[in-house]
Design a protein around this motif. Structure first.
Motif, PDB file in Angstrom:
ATOM      1  N   SER A  51       0.732  -1.197  -0.006  1.00 48.63           N
ATOM      2  CA  SER A  51      -0.004   0.224   0.011  1.00 48.63           C
ATOM      3  C   SER A  51       0.877   1.406  -0.190  1.00 48.63           C
ATOM      4  O   SER A  51       2.253   1.245   0.030  1.00 48.63           O
ATOM      5  N   ASN A  52       0.371   2.510  -0.211  1.00 51.33           N
ATOM      6  CA  ASN A  52       0.865   3.490  -0.052  1.00 51.33           C
ATOM      7  C   ASN A  52       0.377   4.710   0.873  1.00 51.33           C
ATOM      8  O   ASN A  52      -0.868   4.789   0.690  1.00 51.33           O
ATOM      9  N   GLN A  53       1.136   5.301   1.451  1.00 48.91           N
ATOM     10  CA  GLN A  53       0.744   6.619   2.042  1.00 48.91           C
ATOM     11  C   GLN A  53       1.131   8.000   1.441  1.00 48.91           C
ATOM     12  O   GLN A  53       2.343   8.100   1.402  1.00 48.91           O
ATOM     13  N   ARG A 105       5.548   9.992  -1.190  1.00 48.60           N
ATOM     14  CA  ARG A 105       4.646   8.894  -0.641  1.00 48.60           C
ATOM     15  C   ARG A 105       5.637   8.143   0.217  1.00 48.60           C
ATOM     16  O   ARG A 105       6.820   8.065   0.286  1.00 48.60           O
ATOM     17  N   ASP A 136       1.737  -3.014   6.138  1.00 44.93           N
ATOM     18  CA  ASP A 136       1.587  -1.758   6.869  1.00 44.93           C
ATOM     19  C   ASP A 136       2.904  -1.230   7.598  1.00 44.93           C
ATOM     20  O   ASP A 136       3.025  -0.578   8.568  1.00 44.93           O
TER      21      ASP A 136
END
Length: 254
Positions: A111-113, A143, A149
């Motif tokens: 995933s990416n933040q 990012r 996570d």
């Protein structure tokens, strides 16, 4: 004959460095049980305090884990080799960004933040690659790439403003299929990629976003992606924790 360079690190750091090399090379595989404390004390001619300090360094780096009543083991998660070429091609229609699909192949959740998306004056080297004046701007997408996570990389990607303005490259929304898919849709398919890889101490920003333990260095990848006619369409500065990740390359021999 030149004088031998003296290693001034403490005994615990030297032992930790030796063990780290064995883990990173795969000589000590995930799940390998280390010798007993008494055996380590004898082998390295040192004290229990020093051995425990060395082991704690690697436990903080998540390379070793202690199991109460059993001993100390190499962490079940091996250092991971990332193949940059696997992320270059656009995702297939309807598929997520290749960061997600490549992670799934390894049994991980990618995933990416998104941290920042805005027009900025890039660092000097990025300006040079993009052919910008000293006050020229580009679109920055910053990012953190996550695996299960946990932070795996900090990525600052710069795009020519004339390409990115008015597109998803220029706002905080995630891009279906990732930037390679969008650039291809815009008429700028990625056809070539150059990577320059180095290692250095982490900045405070990298230390925080990558949740680094202690003084672990980072791998820095300076990446330029070119479209047709070698037009640079993306310049990325990417950093990864050096104790958990390696960069893998497959180069054909002509």
């Amino acid at each position: 004959m030149p004088q031998e360079h003296e290693d001034k690190r403490g005994k615990a750091e030297l032992i930790a460095a030796e063990f780290r090399a064995l883990i990173m090379s795969g000589e000590w595989e995930p799940g390998y049980q280390l010798p007993t404390t008494d055996d380590l004390i004898a082998a390295h001619k040192t004290s229990n305090v020093t051995v425990q300090r060395a082991l704690n360094i690697l436990k903080e780096e998540r390379l070793l884990e202690g199991v109460k009543g059993r001993g100390v083991f190499v962490h079940s998660r091996a250092p991971l080799t990332i193949l940059p070429a696997s992320f270059m091609a656009p995702a297939e229609d309807g598929q997520p960004y290749r960061w997600v699909t490549e992670a799934a192949k390894r049994g991980q959740r990618g995933s990416n933040q998104i941290l920042r998306v805005e027009e900025v004056v890039p660092p000097r080297r990025v300006r040079q690659v993009l052919g910008l004046a000293d006050d020229g701007v580009a679109v920055l997408r910053s990012r953190v790439g996550l695996l299960n996570d946990e932070p795996a990389e900090l990525v600052d990607s710069y795009y020519p403003a004339e390409i990115a303005r008015g597109t998803r490259l220029g706002d905080r929304r995630k891009i279906p299929g990732g930037s390679p898919a969008l650039l291809a849709e815009l008429g700028f398919p990625a056809v070539e990629q150059e990577d320059e890889v180095g290692a250095r101490a982490a900045t405070a920003r990298e230390y925080a976003h990558l949740e680094l333990p202690g003084a672990v260095p980072v791998l820095e990848i300076f990446r330029v992606v070119y479209s047709s006619d070698r037009r640079p369409i993306e310049v990325t500065v990417l950093t990864k924790p050096s104790h958990l990740y390696k960069m893998g390359y497959h180069l054909p021999v002509h």
